[in-house]
Design a protein around this motif. Structure first.
Motif, short mmCIF file in Angstrom:
data_model
loop_
_atom_site.label_atom_id
_atom_site.label_comp_id
_atom_site.label_asym_id
_atom_site.label_seq_id
_atom_site.Cartn_x
_atom_site.Cartn_y
_atom_site.Cartn_z
N LEU A 1 0.78 -0.88 0.34
CA LEU A 1 0.04 0.10 -0.16
C LEU A 1 1.04 1.35 0.09
CD1 LEU A 1 -2.93 1.06 0.39
CD2 LEU A 1 -2.57 0.87 2.97
N LEU A 2 0.87 2.26 -0.89
CA LEU A 2 1.54 3.11 -1.17
C LEU A 2 1.00 4.38 -1.27
CD1 LEU A 2 3.86 2.14 -3.88
CD2 LEU A 2 4.03 1.69 -1.75
N THR A 3 1.29 5.56 -0.70
CA THR A 3 0.52 7.17 -0.92
C THR A 3 1.95 8.15 -1.67
OG1 THR A 3 1.27 7.68 1.56
CG2 THR A 3 -0.78 6.13 1.13
N GLU A 4 0.76 8.78 -2.04
CA GLU A 4 1.90 10.10 -2.20
C GLU A 4 0.83 11.52 -1.54
OE1 GLU A 4 4.22 12.21 -3.12
OE2 GLU A 4 4.84 10.78 -3.76
N PRO A 5 1.72 11.69 -0.08
CA PRO A 5 1.25 12.81 0.35
C PRO A 5 1.42 14.04 -0.34
CG PRO A 5 2.55 11.02 1.65
CD PRO A 5 3.34 10.73 0.34
N LYS A 6 1.81 13.94 -1.43
CA LYS A 6 1.84 15.73 -1.90
C LYS A 6 0.85 16.06 -2.60
CE LYS A 6 5.53 14.91 -3.71
NZ LYS A 6 6.60 14.90 -4.49
N TRP A 7 -0.27 14.27 -3.01
CA TRP A 7 -1.23 14.71 -3.72
C TRP A 7 -2.60 14.58 -2.64
CZ3 TRP A 7 0.08 10.50 -7.42
CH2 TRP A 7 1.16 10.65 -8.63
N CYS A 8 -2.72 14.07 -1.61
CA CYS A 8 -3.40 14.26 -1.08
C CYS A 8 -4.41 15.62 0.10
CB CYS A 8 -2.96 13.46 0.06
SG CYS A 8 -3.83 12.96 1.49
N LYS A 9 -5.22 15.69 -0.96
CA LYS A 9 -5.82 16.84 0.29
C LYS A 9 -6.65 16.39 1.62
CE LYS A 9 -10.24 16.79 -2.34
NZ LYS A 9 -10.67 16.95 -3.47
N GLY A 10 -6.44 15.18 2.30
CA GLY A 10 -6.92 15.14 3.01
C GLY A 10 -8.87 15.32 3.26
N LYS B 1 -9.33 -0.22 8.79
CA LYS B 1 -8.86 0.59 9.26
C LYS B 1 -7.31 1.05 9.39
CE LYS B 1 -13.02 1.65 10.79
NZ LYS B 1 -14.33 1.77 9.64
N VAL B 2 -6.95 0.19 8.38
CA VAL B 2 -5.86 0.71 8.17
C VAL B 2 -5.15 2.18 7.99
CG1 VAL B 2 -3.78 0.40 7.13
CG2 VAL B 2 -5.79 -1.85 7.12
N LEU B 3 -6.00 3.11 7.68
CA LEU B 3 -5.56 4.36 7.89
C LEU B 3 -6.20 5.98 8.73
CD1 LEU B 3 -6.68 4.46 3.33
CD2 LEU B 3 -3.85 4.32 4.43
N SER B 4 -5.19 6.61 8.41
CA SER B 4 -5.91 7.87 9.05
C SER B 4 -5.70 8.90 8.89
CB SER B 4 -5.54 7.69 10.66
OG SER B 4 -3.81 8.06 10.26
N ILE B 5 -6.29 10.10 9.26
CA ILE B 5 -5.52 11.42 8.75
C ILE B 5 -5.11 12.62 9.72
CG2 ILE B 5 -6.43 13.55 7.60
CD1 ILE B 5 -7.08 11.14 5.63
N LYS B 6 -3.66 12.75 8.89
CA LYS B 6 -3.03 13.08 10.08
C LYS B 6 -2.23 14.33 9.43
CE LYS B 6 -2.94 9.82 13.64
NZ LYS B 6 -2.31 9.28 14.73
N HIS B 7 -2.81 15.16 9.97
CA HIS B 7 -1.82 16.97 9.48
C HIS B 7 -2.13 16.86 7.61
CE1 HIS B 7 1.11 17.22 12.81
NE2 HIS B 7 1.20 16.03 13.27
N GLU B 8 -3.50 16.64 7.94
CA GLU B 8 -4.71 16.75 6.82
C GLU B 8 -4.02 16.11 5.44
OE1 GLU B 8 -4.46 20.84 5.70
OE2 GLU B 8 -5.29 21.41 7.55
N LYS B 9 -3.41 14.60 6.07
CA LYS B 9 -2.89 14.54 4.76
C LYS B 9 -3.64 12.31 5.26
CE LYS B 9 -0.61 17.30 2.55
NZ LYS B 9 -0.96 17.80 1.64
N VAL B 10 -3.06 11.71 4.23
CA VAL B 10 -3.50 10.19 4.97
C VAL B 10 -2.28 9.62 5.15
CG1 VAL B 10 -2.92 9.01 2.39
CG2 VAL B 10 -4.38 8.29 3.32
N VAL B 11 -2.26 8.67 5.96
CA VAL B 11 -1.21 7.83 6.48
C VAL B 11 -1.62 6.80 6.58
CG1 VAL B 11 0.58 7.44 9.06
CG2 VAL B 11 -0.27 9.92 7.88
N ASP C 1 -8.62 12.06 -5.75
CA ASP C 1 -6.04 12.64 -5.80
C ASP C 1 -5.39 12.15 -6.66
OD1 ASP C 1 -7.35 15.81 -5.34
OD2 ASP C 1 -7.23 14.78 -3.22
N TYR C 2 -6.13 10.04 -6.52
CA TYR C 2 -5.46 9.31 -7.17
C TYR C 2 -3.94 9.60 -6.13
CZ TYR C 2 -8.09 9.09 -11.00
OH TYR C 2 -8.61 9.88 -11.73
N ALA C 3 -4.41 9.29 -4.97
CA ALA C 3 -2.86 9.66 -3.38
C ALA C 3 -2.63 8.23 -3.36
CB ALA C 3 -3.07 10.85 -2.60
N ILE C 4 -3.60 7.78 -3.06
CA ILE C 4 -3.18 6.14 -2.59
C ILE C 4 -3.61 5.07 -3.56
CG2 ILE C 4 -5.70 6.61 -1.54
CD1 ILE C 4 -4.00 4.92 1.01
N TRP C 5 -2.53 3.50 -3.60
CA TRP C 5 -2.60 2.77 -4.67
C TRP C 5 -2.01 1.80 -3.51
CZ3 TRP C 5 0.41 7.20 -5.10
CH2 TRP C 5 1.88 6.49 -5.02
#
Length: 66
Positions: A7-16, A27-37, A56-60
């Motif tokens: 599971l990969l993320t690109e924080p620059k693309w994430c708008k939270g 429940k693998v994911l959460s939002i921290k500092h307005e980005k997916v973690v 936003d194609y920020a997770i795949w």
């Protein structure tokens, strides 16, 4: 995490927006500092719901090469 998948993320693309967090059945994911973690990668079943819902194609999910 399923063997051979990652599971990969690109924080620059994430708008939270949190859609990925809402749809994750494990429940693998959460939002921290307005980005997916990725909080619990070992619990991920690679269902792809997060990837499908992200506007936003920020997770795949990617297949790992041996």
């Amino acid at each position: 995490m399923k063997k051979g998948k990652k599971l990969l993320t690109e924080p620059k693309w994430c708008k939270g927006c949190g859609y990925c967090v809402e749809w994750c059945p494990k429940k693998v994911l959460s939002i921290k500092h307005e980005k997916v973690v990725v909080e619990n990668p070992d619990d991920c079943i690679c269902c792809g719901l997060c990837e499908q819902r992200c506007p936003d194609y920020a997770i795949w999910i990617e297949t790992e090469e041996d």
